[in-house]
Every structure is written in C-alpha cells, then in structure tokens.
Design a protein around this motif. Structure first.
Motif, short mmCIF file in Angstrom:
data_model
loop_
_atom_site.label_atom_id
_atom_site.label_comp_id
_atom_site.label_asym_id
_atom_site.label_seq_id
_atom_site.Cartn_x
_atom_site.Cartn_y
_atom_site.Cartn_z
N ASP A 64 0.84 -1.20 0.00
CA ASP A 64 0.00 0.00 0.00
C ASP A 64 0.87 1.25 0.00
N TRP A 65 1.90 1.27 0.85
CA TRP A 65 2.79 2.43 0.90
C TRP A 65 3.51 2.64 -0.44
N ARG A 78 1.14 4.04 -2.98
CA ARG A 78 0.87 5.46 -2.70
C ARG A 78 2.06 6.33 -3.09
N THR A 100 2.22 6.50 -6.91
CA THR A 100 1.14 7.35 -7.41
C THR A 100 1.46 8.82 -7.16
N LYS A 101 1.99 9.09 -5.97
CA LYS A 101 2.38 10.47 -5.64
C LYS A 101 3.44 10.97 -6.61
#
Length: 85
Positions: free
Chosen positions: A66-67, A70, A73-74
């Motif tokens: 998940d990290w 993220r 994506t960031k």
C-alpha cells in the motif's frame, strides 16, 4: 545505489528495503549492518531517492505494498512527471 536495494524504481527515485528479523535481533538491527544500512539510506537520499524501510510483517500484511503504491502514485502525480516545470 539501486542494486543494493531490495526493490527499486529508479525512474521514480524510490527504493524499498525490507528489514527482516526485527523481533529477533536480526542483522539489520544491530552493529555494523545497522550502520551500513543508515549510510546507504543517507547516500541514496543525497542522490534524490526516497527510501522506504519496511518489516517482513508489513510485507506479509500488505501494508508495505500500500505504501509503495501510494508513493508511486504520488510521484506520477507531480508536475515534473507530467512534463511540467
């Protein structure tokens, strides 16, 4: 730098290190190995990389993924990634 990481996304300047043996005094948590890991992290950050350190438990639970998602994506949502200054 990328070759020393457990996982690397060079284009996104993201490195992931999985630290095993967290609860049993594994090598990443003591002595020279701990110091070497911190030095490698610092050198990577000086080159503009982000370093995400996770435990095997976080990998197993899916939290690490998940990290990573993220963070990737960031990175892709930044103006520079979209060709903007």
């Amino acid at each position: 730098i990328c070759g020393a990481a457990d996982f690397a996304w060079p284009a996104q300047k993201l490195l992931v290190e999985v630290d095993g043996g967290v609860y049993i005094a594994g090598g990443h948590n003591r002595g020279a190995a701990y110091t070497d890991d911190r030095e490698r992290d610092a050198e990577a950050m000086c080159l503009g990389y982000r370093v995400l350190r996770v435990t095997t438990g976080q990998v197993d639970s899916g939290q690490a993924l998940d990290w990573v998602e993220r963070l990737l994506t960031k990175t892709l949502d930044t103006p520079a990634a979209n060709g903007l200054p």
